[in-house]
Design a protein around this motif. Structure first.
Motif, PDB file in Angstrom:
ATOM      1  N   LYS A  95       0.855  -1.180   0.000  1.00  0.00           N
ATOM      2  CA  LYS A  95       0.000   0.000   0.000  1.00  0.00           C
ATOM      3  C   LYS A  95       0.894   1.233   0.000  1.00  0.00           C
ATOM      4  O   LYS A  95       1.953   1.240   0.613  1.00  0.00           O
ATOM      5  CB  LYS A  95      -0.887   0.040   1.259  1.00  0.00           C
ATOM      6  N   THR A  96       0.466   2.245  -0.677  1.00  0.00           N
ATOM      7  CA  THR A  96       1.191   3.511  -0.680  1.00  0.00           C
ATOM      8  C   THR A  96       0.428   4.485   0.213  1.00  0.00           C
ATOM      9  O   THR A  96      -0.778   4.654   0.061  1.00  0.00           O
ATOM     10  CB  THR A  96       1.283   4.078  -2.107  1.00  0.00           C
ATOM     11  N   ILE A  97       1.142   5.096   1.161  1.00  0.00           N
ATOM     12  CA  ILE A  97       0.498   6.074   2.030  1.00  0.00           C
ATOM     13  C   ILE A  97       1.215   7.415   1.902  1.00  0.00           C
ATOM     14  O   ILE A  97       2.364   7.481   1.463  1.00  0.00           O
ATOM     15  CB  ILE A  97       0.496   5.620   3.509  1.00  0.00           C
ATOM     16  N   THR A  98       0.534   8.442   2.287  1.00  0.00           N
ATOM     17  CA  THR A  98       1.099   9.786   2.258  1.00  0.00           C
ATOM     18  C   THR A  98       1.125  10.314   3.687  1.00  0.00           C
ATOM     19  O   THR A  98       0.101  10.297   4.377  1.00  0.00           O
ATOM     20  CB  THR A  98       0.240  10.716   1.373  1.00  0.00           C
ATOM     21  N   ILE A  99       2.316  10.745   4.136  1.00  0.00           N
ATOM     22  CA  ILE A  99       2.466  11.326   5.468  1.00  0.00           C
ATOM     23  C   ILE A  99       3.297  12.597   5.339  1.00  0.00           C
ATOM     24  O   ILE A  99       4.035  12.761   4.365  1.00  0.00           O
ATOM     25  CB  ILE A  99       3.142  10.337   6.452  1.00  0.00           C
ATOM     26  N   PRO A 100       3.215  13.482   6.322  1.00  0.00           N
ATOM     27  CA  PRO A 100       4.045  14.683   6.285  1.00  0.00           C
ATOM     28  C   PRO A 100       5.537  14.307   6.334  1.00  0.00           C
ATOM     29  O   PRO A 100       5.927  13.342   6.988  1.00  0.00           O
ATOM     30  CB  PRO A 100       3.642  15.451   7.542  1.00  0.00           C
ATOM     31  N   ASN A 101       6.339  15.085   5.652  1.00  0.00           N
ATOM     32  CA  ASN A 101       7.772  14.800   5.569  1.00  0.00           C
ATOM     33  C   ASN A 101       8.432  14.755   6.941  1.00  0.00           C
ATOM     34  O   ASN A 101       9.295  13.914   7.184  1.00  0.00           O
ATOM     35  CB  ASN A 101       8.467  15.832   4.681  1.00  0.00           C
ATOM     36  N   TYR A 102       8.030  15.653   7.850  1.00  0.00           N
ATOM     37  CA  TYR A 102       8.689  15.656   9.162  1.00  0.00           C
ATOM     38  C   TYR A 102       8.474  14.334   9.896  1.00  0.00           C
ATOM     39  O   TYR A 102       9.355  13.869  10.605  1.00  0.00           O
ATOM     40  CB  TYR A 102       8.252  16.862  10.015  1.00  0.00           C
ATOM     41  N   LEU A 103       7.267  13.706   9.727  1.00  0.00           N
ATOM     42  CA  LEU A 103       7.034  12.408  10.345  1.00  0.00           C
ATOM     43  C   LEU A 103       7.860  11.316   9.662  1.00  0.00           C
ATOM     44  O   LEU A 103       8.359  10.404  10.313  1.00  0.00           O
ATOM     45  CB  LEU A 103       5.548  12.036  10.294  1.00  0.00           C
ATOM     46  N   ASN A 104       8.022  11.430   8.371  1.00  0.00           N
ATOM     47  CA  ASN A 104       8.861  10.484   7.645  1.00  0.00           C
ATOM     48  C   ASN A 104      10.302  10.565   8.138  1.00  0.00           C
ATOM     49  O   ASN A 104      10.949   9.542   8.392  1.00  0.00           O
ATOM     50  CB  ASN A 104       8.783  10.759   6.139  1.00  0.00           C
ATOM     51  N   GLU A 105      10.808  11.781   8.285  1.00  0.00           N
ATOM     52  CA  GLU A 105      12.199  11.975   8.745  1.00  0.00           C
ATOM     53  C   GLU A 105      12.378  11.472  10.176  1.00  0.00           C
ATOM     54  O   GLU A 105      13.367  10.808  10.488  1.00  0.00           O
ATOM     55  CB  GLU A 105      12.604  13.447   8.634  1.00  0.00           C
ATOM     56  N   LEU A 106      11.416  11.795  11.050  1.00  0.00           N
ATOM     57  CA  LEU A 106      11.492  11.300  12.425  1.00  0.00           C
ATOM     58  C   LEU A 106      11.432   9.769  12.461  1.00  0.00           C
ATOM     59  O   LEU A 106      12.152   9.122  13.223  1.00  0.00           O
ATOM     60  CB  LEU A 106      10.349  11.872  13.266  1.00  0.00           C
ATOM     61  N   GLY A 107      10.584   9.206  11.638  1.00  0.00           N
ATOM     62  CA  GLY A 107      10.471   7.754  11.576  1.00  0.00           C
ATOM     63  C   GLY A 107      11.773   7.110  11.130  1.00  0.00           C
ATOM     64  O   GLY A 107      12.204   6.097  11.696  1.00  0.00           O
ATOM     65  N   LYS A 108      12.406   7.701  10.130  1.00  0.00           N
ATOM     66  CA  LYS A 108      13.686   7.159   9.655  1.00  0.00           C
ATOM     67  C   LYS A 108      14.752   7.286  10.733  1.00  0.00           C
ATOM     68  O   LYS A 108      15.528   6.359  10.952  1.00  0.00           O
ATOM     69  CB  LYS A 108      14.133   7.862   8.363  1.00  0.00           C
ATOM     70  N   GLU A 109      14.777   8.424  11.435  1.00  0.00           N
ATOM     71  CA  GLU A 109      15.746   8.631  12.520  1.00  0.00           C
ATOM     72  C   GLU A 109      15.594   7.567  13.608  1.00  0.00           C
ATOM     73  O   GLU A 109      16.572   7.110  14.186  1.00  0.00           O
ATOM     74  CB  GLU A 109      15.544  10.008  13.182  1.00  0.00           C
ATOM     75  N   HIS A 110      14.353   7.220  13.900  1.00  0.00           N
ATOM     76  CA  HIS A 110      14.071   6.259  14.963  1.00  0.00           C
ATOM     77  C   HIS A 110      13.925   4.823  14.434  1.00  0.00           C
ATOM     78  O   HIS A 110      13.489   3.946  15.161  1.00  0.00           O
ATOM     79  CB  HIS A 110      12.804   6.666  15.732  1.00  0.00           C
ATOM     80  N   GLN A 111      14.277   4.627  13.181  1.00  0.00           N
ATOM     81  CA  GLN A 111      14.233   3.308  12.532  1.00  0.00           C
ATOM     82  C   GLN A 111      12.862   2.649  12.677  1.00  0.00           C
ATOM     83  O   GLN A 111      12.741   1.466  13.025  1.00  0.00           O
ATOM     84  CB  GLN A 111      15.344   2.400  13.061  1.00  0.00           C
ATOM     85  N   ILE A 112      11.838   3.424  12.394  1.00  0.00           N
ATOM     86  CA  ILE A 112      10.461   2.930  12.467  1.00  0.00           C
ATOM     87  C   ILE A 112      10.158   2.103  11.211  1.00  0.00           C
ATOM     88  O   ILE A 112      10.461   2.522  10.102  1.00  0.00           O
ATOM     89  CB  ILE A 112       9.456   4.106  12.560  1.00  0.00           C
ATOM     90  N   ASN A 113       9.563   0.935  11.419  1.00  0.00           N
ATOM     91  CA  ASN A 113       9.074   0.128  10.305  1.00  0.00           C
ATOM     92  C   ASN A 113       7.648   0.605  10.045  1.00  0.00           C
ATOM     93  O   ASN A 113       6.722   0.273  10.788  1.00  0.00           O
ATOM     94  CB  ASN A 113       9.117  -1.356  10.683  1.00  0.00           C
ATOM     95  N   PHE A 114       7.471   1.395   8.998  1.00  0.00           N
ATOM     96  CA  PHE A 114       6.177   2.001   8.732  1.00  0.00           C
ATOM     97  C   PHE A 114       5.091   0.955   8.442  1.00  0.00           C
ATOM     98  O   PHE A 114       3.940   1.120   8.828  1.00  0.00           O
ATOM     99  CB  PHE A 114       6.273   3.013   7.576  1.00  0.00           C
ATOM    100  N   SER A 115       5.455  -0.125   7.772  1.00  0.00           N
ATOM    101  CA  SER A 115       4.480  -1.179   7.489  1.00  0.00           C
ATOM    102  C   SER A 115       4.001  -1.824   8.782  1.00  0.00           C
ATOM    103  O   SER A 115       2.802  -2.067   8.966  1.00  0.00           O
ATOM    104  CB  SER A 115       5.094  -2.244   6.572  1.00  0.00           C
TER     105      SER A 115
END
Length: 128
Positions: A95-115
Motif C-alpha cells: 500500500k502507498t500512504i502519504t504522510i508529512p515529511n517531518y514524520l517520515n524523517e522522524l520515523g527514519k531517525e528512529h528506525q520505524i518500520n512504517f508497514s
C-alpha cells in the motif's frame, strides 16, 4: 459480489473417540477434518474449505449429495469465500500512504518500520 460455494460433506460418528467423535469428509477436496458434535463438524468443514481456498483453487460448487453408509450423514455446506479471505488471508499487500515529511524523517531517525506501525494501528482501529 461475494463468491459463495456449496459442497457436500459426509459426517460419520467414530466409535471410541471422545474428543472429536465425528469424522468429516469433503469429497470434492479429498479433505478430512473432525468435530466435537454435528454443528462443530459442519463448522470445521466450512473452515477446511475456506482455508483450502487461501492456497488452492476450489473446484466448481457441486450440490449433489453423495451416497452414504447407514451410520453417516450427507449434507451441504455453504462458504462465503470472499468473507473468509477478508477475515483470514494473511497475504501481505503493498500500500502507498502519504504522510508529512517531518514524520517520515522522524520515523527514519528512529528506525520505524512504517508497514509494521500501520499494521498495528489498523489492528487497533478494528479491534483485532
Amino acid at each position: 459480489m461475494d463468491q459463495i460455494v456449496v459442497f457436500p460433506i459426509i459426517i460419520t460418528p467414530v466409535a471410541n473417540e471422545r474428543k472429536y467423535p465425528y469424522l468429516v469428509e469433503i469429497p470434492a477436496l479429498d479433505g478430512l477434518t473432525q468435530g466435537r458434535d454435528i454443528a462443530d463438524a459442519i463448522e470445521m468443514a466450512r473452515d477446511y474449505i475456506g482455508t483450502f481456498s487461501l492456497t488452492d483453487e476450489l473446484p466448481p460448487s457441486d450440490p449433489t449429495l453423495p451416497p452414504v453408509k447407514a451410520d453417516s450423514l450427507a449434507t451441504l455446506v455453504t462458504v462465503n469465500i470472499s468473507a473468509y479471505r477478508r477475515r483470514y488471508d494473511k497475504k501481505v499487500v503493498k500500500k502507498t500512504i502519504t504522510i508529512p515529511n517531518y514524520l517520515n524523517e522522524l520515523g527514519k531517525e528512529h528506525q520505524i518500520n512504517f508497514s509494521e506501525l500501520m499494521t498495528q494501528a489498523l489492528k487497533e482501529k478494528f479491534n483485532i
